[in-house]
Design an enzyme around this catalytic site. Structure first.
Site, PDB file in Angstrom:
ATOM      1  CG  ASP A   5      -3.076  36.643  -4.197  1.00 22.82           C
ATOM      2  OD1 ASP A   5      -2.949  35.726  -3.371  1.00 22.82           O
ATOM      3  OD2 ASP A   5      -2.472  37.727  -4.113  1.00 22.82           O
ATOM      4  CG  ASP A  12      -3.262  36.196   0.786  1.00 28.42           C
ATOM      5  OD1 ASP A  12      -2.088  35.891   1.081  1.00 28.42           O
ATOM      6  OD2 ASP A  12      -3.608  36.542  -0.362  1.00 28.42           O
TER       7      ASP A  12
END
Length: 155
Positions: A117, A136
């Site tokens: 991330d 995501d």
């Protein structure tokens, strides 16, 4: 089903390309943080071993493989549902986004043991402690669209 495939393919490719570009080519894994448009957008390295926002994060091999299996089961379930229900074009694209994003995160878990991330957005005095990635965004958008779009079948 071609629409699902291509939406998933491009989502997966964009996710993996941005992760490689940011984490490896730009060196975010070593730098930890890069200001892009402060204070609104930063690239902030986070290796997520859990689900969204690091929930249920565990450094165990069992958790890692459980999350890989869960993502694959959900992806197959969405593909089966789409093949039976045959939703309209927007529903097919939404399914592709969800599956492509899920597979992008699966690849991360297999290669790195965690999901890479790196996007961090803050605004208006709120400092967001969490990071996310293209996969995501696609998973969220695809799931939301599948829930919110009319379930009418294509004619």
């Amino acid at each position: 089903m071609r629409i699902v495939f291509w939406a998933g393919f491009w989502t997966f490719l964009l996710d993996q390309a941005t992760k490689y570009l940011v984490v490896h080519w730009m060196g975010l894994a070593e730098k930890g943080m890069i200001d892009v448009f402060p204070p609104y957008l930063q690239l902030r390295m986070a290796w997520n071993t859990g689900v969204n926002f690091g929930l249920f994060a565990q450094e165990t091999s069992i958790a890692r493989w459980f999350l890989i299996g869960l993502a694959l089961v959900i992806s197959v379930g969405v593909l089966i549902w789409v093949s039976k229900e045959r939703p309209r074009r927007a529903g097919l694209i939404a399914a592709g986004l969800l599956v492509g994003g899920a597979l992008g995160n699966v690849v991360d878990r297999v290669l790195y043991g965690a999901v890479a991330d790196f996007l961090n957005m803050s605004c208006c005095g709120f400092v967001n402690p969490y990071a996310f990635n293209v996969a995501d965004i696609a998973i969220f958008a695809g799931a939301a669209a599948l829930i919110l779009l009319p379930a009418e079948k294509a004619t």
